[in-house]
Every structure is written in structure tokens, then in C-alpha cells.
Design an enzyme around this catalytic site. Structure first.
Site, PDB file in Angstrom:
ATOM      1  N   LYS A 176       0.833  -1.209   0.000  1.00 33.72           N
ATOM      2  CA  LYS A 176       0.000   0.000   0.000  1.00 33.72           C
ATOM      3  C   LYS A 176       0.867   1.257   0.000  1.00 33.72           C
ATOM      4  O   LYS A 176       1.777   1.380   0.818  1.00 33.72           O
ATOM      5  CB  LYS A 176      -0.880   0.014   1.251  1.00 33.72           C
ATOM      6  CG  LYS A 176      -1.825  -1.180   1.346  1.00 33.72           C
ATOM      7  CD  LYS A 176      -2.495  -1.248   2.706  1.00 33.72           C
ATOM      8  CE  LYS A 176      -1.533  -1.536   3.823  1.00 33.72           C
ATOM      9  NZ  LYS A 176      -2.178  -1.819   5.114  1.00 33.72           N
ATOM     10  N   THR A 215      -7.740   9.542   8.276  1.00 30.42           N
ATOM     11  CA  THR A 215      -7.193   8.337   7.642  1.00 30.42           C
ATOM     12  C   THR A 215      -6.926   7.236   8.669  1.00 30.42           C
ATOM     13  O   THR A 215      -6.272   6.251   8.357  1.00 30.42           O
ATOM     14  CB  THR A 215      -5.879   8.661   6.918  1.00 30.42           C
ATOM     15  OG1 THR A 215      -4.981   9.259   7.872  1.00 30.42           O
ATOM     16  CG2 THR A 215      -6.089   9.603   5.745  1.00 30.42           C
ATOM     17  N   GLY A 217      -7.163   4.010  10.398  1.00 34.38           N
ATOM     18  CA  GLY A 217      -7.781   2.715  10.101  1.00 34.38           C
ATOM     19  C   GLY A 217      -7.990   2.416   8.624  1.00 34.38           C
ATOM     20  O   GLY A 217      -8.682   1.449   8.287  1.00 34.38           O
ATOM     21  N   THR A 218      -7.368   3.201   7.737  1.00 35.48           N
ATOM     22  CA  THR A 218      -7.547   2.904   6.302  1.00 35.48           C
ATOM     23  C   THR A 218      -7.025   1.507   5.954  1.00 35.48           C
ATOM     24  O   THR A 218      -7.632   0.784   5.156  1.00 35.48           O
ATOM     25  CB  THR A 218      -6.826   3.937   5.406  1.00 35.48           C
ATOM     26  OG1 THR A 218      -5.512   4.114   5.909  1.00 35.48           O
ATOM     27  CG2 THR A 218      -7.547   5.258   5.370  1.00 35.48           C
ATOM     28  N   GLY A 219      -5.890   1.134   6.568  1.00 35.39           N
ATOM     29  CA  GLY A 219      -5.300  -0.189   6.274  1.00 35.39           C
ATOM     30  C   GLY A 219      -6.190  -1.319   6.762  1.00 35.39           C
ATOM     31  O   GLY A 219      -6.408  -2.315   6.061  1.00 35.39           O
ATOM     32  N   CYS A 220      -6.749  -1.161   7.982  1.00 33.36           N
ATOM     33  CA  CYS A 220      -7.664  -2.177   8.530  1.00 33.36           C
ATOM     34  C   CYS A 220      -8.882  -2.314   7.627  1.00 33.36           C
ATOM     35  O   CYS A 220      -9.352  -3.414   7.327  1.00 33.36           O
ATOM     36  CB  CYS A 220      -8.163  -1.776   9.924  1.00 33.36           C
ATOM     37  SG  CYS A 220      -6.872  -1.582  11.143  1.00 33.36           S
TER      38      CYS A 220
HETATM   39  N1  LIG Z   1      -5.609  10.292   1.433  1.00 35.77           N
HETATM   40  C1  LIG Z   1      -5.889   9.164   0.806  1.00 35.77           C
HETATM   41  N2  LIG Z   1      -6.712   9.149  -0.273  1.00 35.77           N
HETATM   42  C2  LIG Z   1      -7.022   7.999  -0.923  1.00 35.77           C
HETATM   43  N3  LIG Z   1      -6.542   6.799  -0.529  1.00 35.77           N
HETATM   44  C3  LIG Z   1      -5.719   6.743   0.542  1.00 35.77           C
HETATM   45  C4  LIG Z   1      -5.345   7.903   1.269  1.00 35.77           C
HETATM   46  N4  LIG Z   1      -4.521   7.539   2.296  1.00 35.77           N
HETATM   47  C5  LIG Z   1      -4.395   6.198   2.208  1.00 35.77           C
HETATM   48  N5  LIG Z   1      -5.094   5.717   1.150  1.00 35.77           N
HETATM   49  C6  LIG Z   1      -5.252   4.311   0.767  1.00 35.77           C
HETATM   50  O1  LIG Z   1      -5.636   3.641   1.973  1.00 35.77           O
HETATM   51  C7  LIG Z   1      -5.125   2.319   1.998  1.00 35.77           C
HETATM   52  C8  LIG Z   1      -4.276   2.129   3.250  1.00 35.77           C
HETATM   53  O2  LIG Z   1      -3.060   2.755   2.990  1.00 35.77           O
HETATM   54  P1  LIG Z   1      -1.918   3.044   4.029  1.00 35.77           P
HETATM   55  O3  LIG Z   1      -0.624   2.968   3.273  1.00 35.77           O
HETATM   56  O4  LIG Z   1      -2.222   4.334   4.716  1.00 35.77           O
HETATM   57  O5  LIG Z   1      -2.071   1.819   5.014  1.00 35.77           O
HETATM   58  P2  LIG Z   1      -1.824   1.684   6.564  1.00 35.77           P
HETATM   59  O6  LIG Z   1      -0.674   2.538   6.969  1.00 35.77           O
HETATM   60  O7  LIG Z   1      -1.731   0.244   6.842  1.00 35.77           O
HETATM   61  O8  LIG Z   1      -3.141   2.275   7.179  1.00 35.77           O
HETATM   62  P3  LIG Z   1      -3.434   2.648   8.731  1.00 35.77           P
HETATM   63  O9  LIG Z   1      -3.569   4.135   8.718  1.00 35.77           O
HETATM   64  O10 LIG Z   1      -4.717   1.961   9.005  1.00 35.77           O
HETATM   65  O11 LIG Z   1      -2.317   2.116   9.574  1.00 35.77           O
HETATM   66  C9  LIG Z   1      -4.344   2.183   0.673  1.00 35.77           C
HETATM   67  O12 LIG Z   1      -5.206   1.618  -0.280  1.00 35.77           O
HETATM   68  C10 LIG Z   1      -3.984   3.621   0.334  1.00 35.77           C
HETATM   69  O13 LIG Z   1      -3.708   3.798  -1.049  1.00 35.77           O
HETATM   70  C1  LIG Z   2      -6.305  -2.294  17.180  1.00 32.48           C
HETATM   71  C2  LIG Z   2      -5.640  -1.632  16.028  1.00 32.48           C
HETATM   72  N1  LIG Z   2      -5.281  -2.377  14.966  1.00 32.48           N
HETATM   73  C3  LIG Z   2      -4.667  -1.794  13.904  1.00 32.48           C
HETATM   74  C4  LIG Z   2      -4.398  -0.446  13.905  1.00 32.48           C
HETATM   75  C5  LIG Z   2      -3.684   0.187  12.714  1.00 32.48           C
HETATM   76  O1  LIG Z   2      -4.362   1.190  12.150  1.00 32.48           O
HETATM   77  C6  LIG Z   2      -4.793   0.313  15.046  1.00 32.48           C
HETATM   78  N2  LIG Z   2      -4.575   1.655  15.128  1.00 32.48           N
HETATM   79  N3  LIG Z   2      -5.402  -0.316  16.078  1.00 32.48           N
END
Ligand SMILES: Nc1ncnc2c1ncn2[C@@H]1O[C@H](COP(=O)(O)OP(=O)(O)OP(=O)(O)O)[C@@H](O)[C@H]1O
Ligand SMILES: Cc1ncc(CO)c(N)n1
Length: 280
Positions: A176, A215, A217-220
Site C-alpha cells: 500500500k 485516515t 484505520g484505512t489499512g484495517c
Molecule cells: N488520502 C488518501 N486518499 C485515498 N486513498 C488513501 C489515502 N490515504 C491512504 N489511502 C489508501 O488507503 C489504503 C491504506 O493505505 P496506508 O498505506 O495508509 O495503510 P496503513 O498505513 O496500513 O493504514 P493505517 O492508517 O490503518 O495504519 C491504501 O489503499 C492507500 O492507497
Molecule cells: C487495534 C488496532 N489495529 C490496527 C491499527 C492500525 O491502524 C490500530 N490503530 N489499532
């Protein structure tokens, strides 16, 4: 025929934007029945994490054994695993009890920058859990840690690292790109680009970058959307590319909705309640 069932194995986020809470809302938005086994209690809000309390490994194993001896699970998402003992508990259950295609989000650090997994987790996760899953979804810093390399700084490096990780583990990789500096991401002006590498080759899945602080929790949300979509498919190998396209479109709407929610004072959550069409 029973309903599609997805399972999340993840930590709890009381603020509801990440972890188990985000996963269950995402399953519901995909009209999938959600089950959850909790690996850790965190104290966190949209500004940061103030405490992590791992669930004992035997209790994690007990939740999964009890669930899987009764309920047929069609796909699983794995998120936060707080220590190596919990990783091994999950490995040992998954070896003996089928839980559908497994999407592994190798959570290490929260959006706020706080650590969610101890250093011993990385080796156990990479060497013992990774070979058992069907898709791994690291962000840029996590891919760097899994490879023992500096984090990628542009899209070319993201592609190279996704290919290297796929070459080493043989498991489809969705790297990602959300963390890439907007000026260097290379996916096109103002885009957030992810890179999928699997048997079909390399595919870049990009969407417009939404200008929002919300943003958390976007990854979750992305990994649980992928598990939800996988749970709705017939048994057999999952073609990840169309599912990644669908999951990104869902996340895009959730990011748009989250921008107007006004929850908390830091990185707010995405708006998970974007209901997708029911399966045919
Ligand atoms: N501002 C944004 N606009 C559109 N898509 C986004 C944006 N920020 C993140 N994404 C998308 O969100 C998803 C998660 O990306 P990211 O690399 O932030 O993951 P992460 O770090 O695991 O997330 P988390 O914030 O939950 O830890 C990917 O598909 C990324 O392309
Ligand atoms: C419990 C939990 N899992 C994953 C993430 C990553 O976004 C978070 N902030 N909290």
C-alpha cells in the site's frame, strides 16, 4: 446455503476507526456476517495509543478453536498480533482448521506513529504466519521491515519491494502506497497508488488522493473489505486484482464520508457505512 461469513483476528480500538470495530463495520457494509477473535485490548483514540494489553496466546487460540469447531468461515482477515506467542497461537489453529482465504495485514505501527507489535513479532510473522496466508498487505514502512530494507520512497521502489517480497514468500503481495509523500508517489498527480504482485504479474491500483486528516484505520478497512469480498466468492483460488479494485472503490467512498464525520480531534476514522451491493 448459509450466509457469507468473514472472521477478523485483530486488536480492539475503542475509538472504532481501526481494529476489530472497523473490521466488523466493513463486513456489515459488504453484507457479510462478521465474526471476531480479539488479540489485544488497546486504549487509543484518534490522536494516539496510550496502552496495549495483549490477550494471552492460549485465550486467542481458545477463541479460534471454539469458533471454528462450530462456524464455517469463508474468509479471514488478520490484523494486530501483539507478540510472538499470539502469532504462534494463530499459526497453530490455522494449520488445523480451515478458515477460507486469509488476508494478513502485518500491523506494526498505528497511523499516529505508536507501536502496536513487539520486535519479536516480525520474525514469527514473516517466517511462520506469512507462508500460510493468501494475501499480505503491508504499508511502506512494514514492507521495509519485512524485507530488512529502507522504506520505499517512490512508486518504482514500491514495485521493486513488492516483487522482492512476492519472490521471497510466494504469497500475493499488496504493497500500500498511502505513506508515500504526495510529491514522490509517482502513481500520477494526486493519486494514492498500491501495487499488487501475484501470479498475474504487477498491477498498480490507484485512486485520487483525498485531502483529509481522517485516515485512521484505512489499512484495517482495506484488508477487511478484501476478506469480505473473498468470503462472497465460490471456493477456490481468489483472483485478487478485481477484489483490490472493488475494495479501493469502497475505501474511497468511506474516506469521502469520513471527511465530514467530525469524530475526535486527531486522525478521524473513515465512514465505514457505505453499503455495497448485495451479492448476486
Ligand atoms: N488520502 C488518501 N486518499 C485515498 N486513498 C488513501 C489515502 N490515504 C491512504 N489511502 C489508501 O488507503 C489504503 C491504506 O493505505 P496506508 O498505506 O495508509 O495503510 P496503513 O498505513 O496500513 O493504514 P493505517 O492508517 O490503518 O495504519 C491504501 O489503499 C492507500 O492507497
Ligand atoms: C487495534 C488496532 N489495529 C490496527 C491499527 C492500525 O491502524 C490500530 N490503530 N489499532
Amino acid at each position: 446455503m448459509s450466509a457469507a461469513v468473514a472472521l477478523t483476528i485483530a486488536g480492539s480500538d475503542p475509538s472504532g476507526g481501526a481494529g476489530v470495530q472497523a473490521d466488523l463495520k466493513t463486513f456489515a457494509a459488504h453484507r457479510v456476517y462478521g465474526c471476531a477473535a480479539i488479540t489485544a485490548l488497546t486504549a487509543q483514540n484518534t490522536r494516539g495509543v496510550t496502552a496495549v494489553h495483549p490477550v494471552p496466546a492460549a485465550v486467542v487460540a481458545g477463541q479460534l478453536e471454539t469458533l471454528l469447531t462450530d462456524v464455517t468461515v469463508h474468509a479471514t482477515k488478520i490484523g494486530m498480533l501483539p507478540d510472538a506467542d499470539v502469532v504462534r497461537a494463530v499459526v497453530s489453529v490455522l494449520r488445523s482448521r480451515p478458515a477460507g482465504p486469509v488476508v494478513l495485514d502485518p500491523v506494526m505501527v498505528a497511523t499516529s506513529g505508536d507501536r502496536l507489535a513487539g520486535p519479536d513479532v516480525v520474525t514469527a510473522l514473516r517466517d511462520e504466519l506469512l507462508p500460510l496466508v493468501d494475501l499480505v498487505t503491508p504499508n511502506v514502512p512494514e514492507a521495509g521491515v519485512l524485507l530488512g530494507e529502507r522504506p520505499a520512497e517512490d512508486l518504482a521502489a514500491v514495485i521493486r519491494q513488492a516483487q522482492t517480497l512476492y519472490g521471497r514468500c510466494g504469497v500475493p503481495v499488496l504493497l500500500k502506497g498511502g505513506h508515500l509523500d504526495a510529491d514522490h508517489h509517482g502513481g500520477g498527480p494526486g493519486e494514492s497508488a498500491d501495487v499488487l504482485v501475484d501470479t498475474a504479474g504487477v498491477r498498480i491500483v490507484a485512486r485520487d488522493r483525498i485531502d483529509t486528516p481522517a485516515t485512521h484505520g484505512t489499512g484495517c478497512t482495506l484488508s477487511s473489505a478484501l476478506a469480505a469480498l473473498a468470503s462472497r466468492r465460490p471456493p477456490g483460488p481468489v483472483p485478487w486484482a478485481p477484489l483490490v479494485e472493488e475494495a479501493r472503490s469502497y475505501l474511497q467512498e468511506a474516506l469521502r464520508r469520513g471527511a465530514g464525520l467530525g469524530i475526535g480531534h486527531g486522525h478521524g476514522p473513515v465512514g465505514h457505512q457505505v453499503y455495497v451491493a448485495a451479492p448476486d
